[in-house]
Scaffold this motif. Structure first.
Motif, PDB file in Angstrom:
ATOM      1  N   MET A 142     -31.021  34.807  -1.340  1.00 55.98           N
ATOM      2  CA  MET A 142     -31.566  35.791  -0.247  1.00 55.98           C
ATOM      3  C   MET A 142     -32.536  36.439  -0.530  1.00 55.98           C
ATOM      4  O   MET A 142     -33.356  36.674   0.329  1.00 55.98           O
ATOM      5  N   MET A 143     -32.582  37.089  -1.611  1.00 53.76           N
ATOM      6  CA  MET A 143     -33.781  37.951  -2.038  1.00 53.76           C
ATOM      7  C   MET A 143     -34.913  37.175  -2.048  1.00 53.76           C
ATOM      8  O   MET A 143     -36.098  37.546  -1.646  1.00 53.76           O
ATOM      9  N   ARG A 144     -34.825  36.127  -2.572  1.00 50.55           N
ATOM     10  CA  ARG A 144     -35.976  35.149  -2.503  1.00 50.55           C
ATOM     11  C   ARG A 144     -36.637  34.829  -1.164  1.00 50.55           C
ATOM     12  O   ARG A 144     -38.141  34.869  -1.079  1.00 50.55           O
ATOM     13  N   LEU A 145     -35.841  34.592  -0.219  1.00 51.61           N
ATOM     14  CA  LEU A 145     -36.147  34.055   1.125  1.00 51.61           C
ATOM     15  C   LEU A 145     -36.493  35.706   1.864  1.00 51.61           C
ATOM     16  O   LEU A 145     -37.236  35.417   2.944  1.00 51.61           O
ATOM     17  N   GLY A 146     -36.409  36.793   1.381  1.00 51.62           N
ATOM     18  CA  GLY A 146     -36.675  38.008   1.999  1.00 51.62           C
ATOM     19  C   GLY A 146     -35.742  38.474   2.983  1.00 51.62           C
ATOM     20  O   GLY A 146     -35.818  39.548   3.802  1.00 51.62           O
ATOM     21  N   TYR A 147     -34.258  38.330   2.557  1.00 60.46           N
ATOM     22  CA  TYR A 147     -33.351  38.955   3.295  1.00 60.46           C
ATOM     23  C   TYR A 147     -33.251  40.436   2.828  1.00 60.46           C
ATOM     24  O   TYR A 147     -33.560  40.603   1.655  1.00 60.46           O
ATOM     25  N   HIS A 148     -32.685  41.405   3.713  1.00 56.82           N
ATOM     26  CA  HIS A 148     -32.580  42.501   3.347  1.00 56.82           C
ATOM     27  C   HIS A 148     -31.703  42.609   2.153  1.00 56.82           C
ATOM     28  O   HIS A 148     -30.299  42.097   2.271  1.00 56.82           O
ATOM     29  N   PRO A 174     -34.211  42.919  13.243  1.00 58.58           N
ATOM     30  CA  PRO A 174     -34.774  41.417  12.713  1.00 58.58           C
ATOM     31  C   PRO A 174     -35.292  41.294  11.469  1.00 58.58           C
ATOM     32  O   PRO A 174     -35.349  40.664  10.293  1.00 58.58           O
ATOM     33  N   GLY A 175     -35.474  42.857  10.646  1.00 58.31           N
ATOM     34  CA  GLY A 175     -35.746  42.969   9.284  1.00 58.31           C
ATOM     35  C   GLY A 175     -34.901  42.521   8.292  1.00 58.31           C
ATOM     36  O   GLY A 175     -35.232  42.403   7.086  1.00 58.31           O
ATOM     37  N   TRP A 176     -33.499  42.456   8.800  1.00 52.97           N
ATOM     38  CA  TRP A 176     -32.549  41.919   7.892  1.00 52.97           C
ATOM     39  C   TRP A 176     -32.487  40.767   7.440  1.00 52.97           C
ATOM     40  O   TRP A 176     -32.011  40.316   6.440  1.00 52.97           O
ATOM     41  N   ALA A 177     -33.135  39.768   8.372  1.00 52.23           N
ATOM     42  CA  ALA A 177     -33.075  38.460   7.877  1.00 52.23           C
ATOM     43  C   ALA A 177     -34.570  37.792   8.346  1.00 52.23           C
ATOM     44  O   ALA A 177     -35.094  38.007   9.440  1.00 52.23           O
ATOM     45  N   PRO A 178     -35.333  36.870   7.387  1.00 51.62           N
ATOM     46  CA  PRO A 178     -36.489  36.264   7.811  1.00 51.62           C
ATOM     47  C   PRO A 178     -36.373  35.284   9.023  1.00 51.62           C
ATOM     48  O   PRO A 178     -35.242  34.923   8.960  1.00 51.62           O
ATOM     49  N   PRO A 179     -37.604  34.871   9.443  1.00 50.62           N
ATOM     50  CA  PRO A 179     -37.601  33.570  10.255  1.00 50.62           C
ATOM     51  C   PRO A 179     -37.050  32.536   9.453  1.00 50.62           C
ATOM     52  O   PRO A 179     -36.914  32.380   8.395  1.00 50.62           O
ATOM     53  N   THR A 180     -36.611  31.539  10.448  1.00 58.05           N
ATOM     54  CA  THR A 180     -35.801  30.418   9.917  1.00 58.05           C
ATOM     55  C   THR A 180     -37.060  29.541   9.090  1.00 58.05           C
ATOM     56  O   THR A 180     -38.007  29.324   9.714  1.00 58.05           O
ATOM     57  N   ILE A 181     -36.373  28.857   7.980  1.00 56.64           N
ATOM     58  CA  ILE A 181     -37.201  27.698   7.582  1.00 56.64           C
ATOM     59  C   ILE A 181     -36.297  26.714   7.540  1.00 56.64           C
ATOM     60  O   ILE A 181     -35.473  26.698   6.343  1.00 56.64           O
ATOM     61  N   ASP A 182     -36.293  25.352   8.146  1.00 58.73           N
ATOM     62  CA  ASP A 182     -35.406  24.427   8.071  1.00 58.73           C
ATOM     63  C   ASP A 182     -36.070  23.335   7.127  1.00 58.73           C
ATOM     64  O   ASP A 182     -36.772  22.675   7.768  1.00 58.73           O
ATOM     65  N   GLY A 184     -31.229  26.471   9.317  1.00 64.55           N
ATOM     66  CA  GLY A 184     -32.127  26.677  10.627  1.00 64.55           C
ATOM     67  C   GLY A 184     -31.942  27.809  11.364  1.00 64.55           C
ATOM     68  O   GLY A 184     -32.343  27.849  12.704  1.00 64.55           O
ATOM     69  N   VAL A 185     -30.893  28.471  11.113  1.00 63.61           N
ATOM     70  CA  VAL A 185     -30.323  29.532  12.112  1.00 63.61           C
ATOM     71  C   VAL A 185     -30.906  30.912  11.308  1.00 63.61           C
ATOM     72  O   VAL A 185     -30.573  30.981  10.141  1.00 63.61           O
ATOM     73  N   ARG A 186     -31.426  31.896  12.242  1.00 68.05           N
ATOM     74  CA  ARG A 186     -31.695  33.135  11.831  1.00 68.05           C
ATOM     75  C   ARG A 186     -30.457  33.890  11.161  1.00 68.05           C
ATOM     76  O   ARG A 186     -29.535  33.882  11.841  1.00 68.05           O
ATOM     77  N   GLY A 187     -30.571  34.304   9.911  1.00 72.28           N
ATOM     78  CA  GLY A 187     -29.366  34.852   9.188  1.00 72.28           C
ATOM     79  C   GLY A 187     -28.358  33.698   8.669  1.00 72.28           C
ATOM     80  O   GLY A 187     -27.300  34.163   8.562  1.00 72.28           O
ATOM     81  N   GLY A 188     -28.965  32.532   8.510  1.00 76.64           N
ATOM     82  CA  GLY A 188     -28.121  31.496   8.321  1.00 76.64           C
ATOM     83  C   GLY A 188     -27.577  31.696   6.811  1.00 76.64           C
ATOM     84  O   GLY A 188     -26.397  31.222   6.709  1.00 76.64           O
ATOM     85  N   LEU A 189     -28.150  32.523   5.845  1.00 75.66           N
ATOM     86  CA  LEU A 189     -27.602  32.855   4.377  1.00 75.66           C
ATOM     87  C   LEU A 189     -26.516  33.568   4.456  1.00 75.66           C
ATOM     88  O   LEU A 189     -25.275  33.582   3.746  1.00 75.66           O
ATOM     89  N   PHE A 190     -26.443  34.552   5.546  1.00 76.71           N
ATOM     90  CA  PHE A 190     -25.220  35.354   5.619  1.00 76.71           C
ATOM     91  C   PHE A 190     -24.179  34.647   6.260  1.00 76.71           C
ATOM     92  O   PHE A 190     -22.847  34.688   5.525  1.00 76.71           O
ATOM     93  N   MET A 191     -24.496  33.539   7.113  1.00 76.43           N
ATOM     94  CA  MET A 191     -23.283  32.576   7.562  1.00 76.43           C
ATOM     95  C   MET A 191     -22.894  31.855   6.420  1.00 76.43           C
ATOM     96  O   MET A 191     -21.489  31.436   6.284  1.00 76.43           O
ATOM     97  N   ALA A 192     -23.813  31.130   5.785  1.00 77.78           N
ATOM     98  CA  ALA A 192     -23.528  30.168   4.524  1.00 77.78           C
ATOM     99  C   ALA A 192     -22.675  31.024   3.701  1.00 77.78           C
ATOM    100  O   ALA A 192     -21.666  30.552   3.084  1.00 77.78           O
ATOM    101  N   THR A 193     -23.102  32.233   3.088  1.00 75.19           N
ATOM    102  CA  THR A 193     -22.124  32.936   2.090  1.00 75.19           C
ATOM    103  C   THR A 193     -20.637  33.220   2.828  1.00 75.19           C
ATOM    104  O   THR A 193     -19.897  33.054   1.947  1.00 75.19           O
ATOM    105  N   THR A 194     -20.588  33.483   4.163  1.00 75.19           N
ATOM    106  CA  THR A 194     -19.572  33.965   4.588  1.00 75.19           C
ATOM    107  C   THR A 194     -18.376  32.527   4.748  1.00 75.19           C
ATOM    108  O   THR A 194     -17.525  32.518   4.279  1.00 75.19           O
ATOM    109  N   VAL A 195     -19.102  31.386   5.135  1.00 72.06           N
ATOM    110  CA  VAL A 195     -18.338  30.027   5.093  1.00 72.06           C
ATOM    111  C   VAL A 195     -18.000  29.669   3.619  1.00 72.06           C
ATOM    112  O   VAL A 195     -16.750  29.321   3.409  1.00 72.06           O
ATOM    113  N   ALA A 196     -19.142  29.790   2.704  1.00 65.53           N
ATOM    114  CA  ALA A 196     -18.865  29.279   1.592  1.00 65.53           C
ATOM    115  C   ALA A 196     -17.672  30.268   0.727  1.00 65.53           C
ATOM    116  O   ALA A 196     -17.068  29.859  -0.064  1.00 65.53           O
TER     117      ALA A 196
END
Lengths: 436, 175
Positions: free
Chosen positions: A133-139, A204-212, A95-107
């Protein structure tokens, strides 16, 4: 310049030339060390060293920590613990923008606590996280950069192979080094997480809008996937911190614990276990031959007088400890562009460490700073090892050009953290000082 | 002559694989021994007798018995920033230099390891632990492991000289 300094410098130059020709580092270091010993102190000392040092090194109980932690990481990776960890963290952060960057960091930080290899960490998360990340449109470049950079947590968060080898080469407590790496590792992860919102706000182009998409119940139930990792971290780090288990025994307990968890959850087959054993045995041989060669080389540098003369030269040159550290940072950044971290460690520690001690720096703190420098070196273009690990594991999804672009924000964060660790040694030394 | 070469090629590869299996078995033993010892010490108050000395012997066996397979799979760390760009004769020369250095290193290790093992057998060298078990088998395996690794490097060198593009491949590819 003294004769010993010339001898040592010629040996180091020769070593770099031989290694540059494609000769494995272990053989290059070992043969130059043996040749140097032969020319400096004669044949008897050389053959006696070759006769005694390899077995003495390979039969040192404290060094059994290496295969045990490699085995624990191999079993954890083969049994899907990492995939579950990533899934659980991702549900909370989607639910956080750029959440997958954070999830990757934490994991990645979580996996680093049960694995000691930065390359394994980076390659594993490339397979798990990059497609999502690529499927969801992350840079793609920044996604790959995040994975490569977060992979380096394995060097700092225990059990770290870099710390073990540093401890062996410098005769420092591996348990204290492990404890010293925890806070700097967590600090780095915290900086990554703190900088992600800033990055995605500026770009903003580096991470897509959130989808929770997950409900609270799903998120809560997903936490079940964390217990195997937490159990292993508790067994290993808890045992070392409280002094109940020395690092080697903690590693053995962790490896057997990982195996029991995997078997109890039916996540590993007999052939999977056997493959993990074989993989661990092979890597252990590779690492120990590198260590044995490093010790041979180190012995040559000591008996030739190079270490003493170099220490005197640097200390009497008027260079301050801070100036020396700046030179070190630059040297490791440049070396790291061409040489892998463990080889860099084995090649440089024998002559750098005595100078560090000569300047009165804390050896454990220096171990952390050195590891951090090596960590930065493996993600610095053009030849950072982790960059290639991610590009090759991405199976064509990411080009090296994308990677060079995507890694830059993380290199900047790493340099900020390095500066903080240099300015505030207590971050590294607090846990070792309170260790039981 | 070719049949003899093929026989040795296959035999050395089998030796490498077998050595790795021994090392892998000792990895399992090392983990179980370490865990059992800490469990016995902390929970039951009864440590495994000579666990430390057994672990040390097991570690030495793992390190040297895994060498030949690591050499076969070219798992030793190499700085390939320059050599990775070599083509044709330069690539062959680089590979040849790597294999000759491996033969020298492992050969020296095997030779001195053999001398150390021989002395150890003569004096029936034993561990200083509770059960004083013999440590010369570990020293013999050191020499054998290093010798197997040297043979593996030699096998690859012969294949390189015979014109094989990938000398670490299996015997079927020998031209």
């Amino acid at each position: 310049m003294t004769e010993a300094l010339y001898t040592g410098l010629i040996a180091i130059a020769l070593l770099l030339c031989i290694a540059g020709l494609g000769v494995p580092i272990a053989f290059a270091i070992g043969l130059v060390g043996a040749g140097g010993m032969y020319l400096t102190v004669g044949v008897t000392y050389t053959i006696i060293t070759f006769q005694s040092l390899p077995y003495a090194t390979a039969s040192e109980y404290a060094f059994a920590v290496i295969p045990m932690f490699v085995l624990m990481g191999a079993i954890a990776a083969a049994s899907g613990i990492v995939t579950e960890l990533y899934g659980a963290v991702n549900r909370w952060l989607e639910g956080v923008r750029g959440g997958l960057f954070m999830a990757t960091t934490v994991a990645s930080a979580g996996f680093a606590a049960i694995s000691g290899s930065t390359v394994v960490n980076a390659a594993m998360f490339t397979r798990i996280a990059l497609p999502e990340m690529m499927r969801l449109g992350y840079h793609k470049g920044v996604s790959a950069g995040c994975i490569a950079a977060a992979g380096t947590f394995a060097a700092l968060i225990p059990p770290s192979l870099t710390f073990v080898i540093f401890g062996i080469l410098t005769e420092q407590s591996i348990g204290a080094l492990f404890m010293a790496g925890i806070l700097p590792g967590l600090l780095t992860a915290a900086f990554y997480i703190a900088f992600v919102p800033l990055m995605v706000r500026l770009r903003p182009g580096w991470a897509p809008p959130t989808i929770d998409t997950s409900t609270f119940k799903e998120k809560f139930l997903g936490l079940k996937g964390l217990w195997p990792m937490l159990a292993l971290v508790f067994i290993v780090l808890g045992g070392i911190y409280t002094g109940i288990t020395p690092p080697t025994a903690a590693g053995a307990l962790g490896a057997v614990g990982a195996l029991f968890i995997a078997i109890a959850r039916r996540r590993i087959t007999t052939s999977g276990v056997w493959d993990s054993f074989k993989q661990t045995a092979e890597l252990t041989s590779v690492l120990f031959i590198l260590i044995i060669s490093g010790l041979l080389f180190s012995r040559f540098l000591v008996i030739s007088g190079f270490v003493t003369d170099l220490t005197d030269l640097v200390i009497n040159s008027g260079l301050s400890a801070e100036g020396f550290l700046v030179v070190m940072v630059l040297m490791y950044l440049v070396l790291g562009m061409f040489i892998d971290p463990l080889s860099m460690l084995v090649m440089t520690v024998p002559f750098i460490f005595p100078v560090v001690v000569g300047f009165g720096m804390d050896p454990i703190w220096f171990g952390v700073i050195l590891t951090k420098m090596i960590e930065i070196a493996v993600i610095t273009p053009p030849v950072g090892l982790n960059l290639f690990a991610v590009v090759s594991a991405s199976e064509g999804r990411v080009s090296i050009g994308d990677m060079y672009f995507g890694i830059l924000p993380f290199v900047a964060i790493e340099l900020i953290v390095l500066l903080i660790l240099i300015l505030f040694p207590i971050i590294s030394l607090y846990l070792p000082q309170t260790m039981m | 002559m070719r049949r003899l070469a093929l026989f040795f090629d296959g035999a050395i590869q089998k030796l490498s694989g077998l050595s790795l299996c021994v090392a892998a078995a000792f990895i399992g033993l090392l983990a179980l021994l370490g865990a059992a010892d800490i469990f016995g010490t902390s929970i039951l108050g009864a440590p495994v007798a000579s666990a430390l000395e057994l672990s040390e012997a097991a570690l030495a066996i793992i390190v040297f018995m895994g060498l030949a397979q690591a050499e076969r799979r070219r798992a030793h760390i190499t700085v390939d920033i320059f050599s990775g760009r070599f083509r044709g004769w330069a690539a062959k020369a680089s590979m040849g230099a790597a294999l000759i250095s491996a033969m020298l290193f492992f050969g020296f290790l095997a030779w001195r390891g053999y001398i150390a093992a021989e002395q150890s057998v003569l004096i029936d060298e034993r561990s200083a632990g509770q059960s004083a078990f013999p440590i010369w088998p570990g020293k013999i395996l050191l020499a054998l492991g290093a010798f197997a690794a040297m043979l593996e490097a030699l096998r690859q060198f012969v294949r390189l000289c015979a014109g094989c593009s990938d000398p670490s491949e299996s015997a079927g590819g020998l031209s």
